[in-house]
Scaffold this active site. Structure first.
Site, PDB file in Angstrom:
ATOM      1  N   GLY A 115       0.907  -1.226   0.158  1.00  0.00           N
ATOM      2  CA  GLY A 115      -0.010  -0.068  -0.050  1.00  0.00           C
ATOM      3  C   GLY A 115       0.644   1.271   0.113  1.00  0.00           C
ATOM      4  N   HIS A 116       2.051   1.177   0.291  1.00  0.00           N
ATOM      5  CA  HIS A 116       2.929   2.396   0.222  1.00  0.00           C
ATOM      6  C   HIS A 116       4.305   2.242  -0.563  1.00  0.00           C
ATOM      7  CE1 HIS A 116       5.063   5.814   2.296  1.00  0.00           C
ATOM      8  NE2 HIS A 116       3.891   6.064   2.514  1.00  0.00           N
ATOM      9  N   PHE A 117       4.325   2.266  -1.742  1.00  0.00           N
ATOM     10  CA  PHE A 117       3.532   2.547  -2.700  1.00  0.00           C
ATOM     11  C   PHE A 117       3.393   1.213  -3.739  1.00  0.00           C
ATOM     12  CE2 PHE A 117       4.923   6.607  -1.178  1.00  0.00           C
ATOM     13  CZ  PHE A 117       3.739   7.271  -0.768  1.00  0.00           C
ATOM     14  N   VAL A 153       8.064   2.346  -0.697  1.00  0.00           N
ATOM     15  CA  VAL A 153       9.006   3.098  -0.007  1.00  0.00           C
ATOM     16  C   VAL A 153       8.670   2.892   1.415  1.00  0.00           C
ATOM     17  CG1 VAL A 153       9.599   5.523   0.585  1.00  0.00           C
ATOM     18  CG2 VAL A 153       9.220   4.755  -1.519  1.00  0.00           C
TER      19      VAL A 153
END
Length: 142
Positions: A48-50, A55
């Site tokens: 989810g990041h990203f 990251v």
């Protein structure tokens, strides 16, 4: 002091998967700590990041520094005592942390009085500063 492996880390930190952000403590003496977090593509936050450019979230780097800070007190705390994050000052992020990085966590105890403490911290990857912060914490029975 001998390095602390993950089994030893888990004896000190109350955290468990997926929130253990210290894999090993290389040194902890005289109120200074050098710890490691091996950042892998399998970290639960990366999808989810990203999705297109994974990251490590800055708040998790700060959490890793806070967890490393607890080893500044290694051997000084009573069993069952936990350090709780009380504040973060001056957090700065200077480099992305991505899968495959080895995050070196450094913490230096500035003071511990009446159950309140402060550490000056930095996180590095390949000798470059990734983040810096001052961590404030409260020590109490868990």
């Amino acid at each position: 002091m001998e390095p602390l492996l993950i089994q030893d880390v888990l004896k000190t930190l109350p955290h468990r998967f997926p929130f253990v952000l210290v894999d090993r403590v290389l040194s902890a003496q005289d109120g200074e700590v050098h710890a490691l977090k091996n950042v892998t593509v399998n970290e639960p936050f990366f999808p989810g990041h990203f999705p297109q450019e994974p990251v490590m979230p800055g708040v998790l780097i700060v959490e890793a520094l806070a967890q490393a800070s607890m080893f500044c007190l290694h051997g000084q705390l009573e069993p069952g005592t936990v350090g709780y994050l009380a504040g973060v000052e001056g957090a700065r992020f200077k480099r992305k942390v991505i899968p495959g990085d080895q995050l070196h966590l450094y913490a230096k105890l500035d003071f511990l009085r009446r159950g309140l403490g402060k550490t000056t911290c930095r996180a590095e990857v390949d000798g470059q500063v990734a983040a810096e912060a001052t961590i404030l914490f409260a020590v109490a029975k868990g």
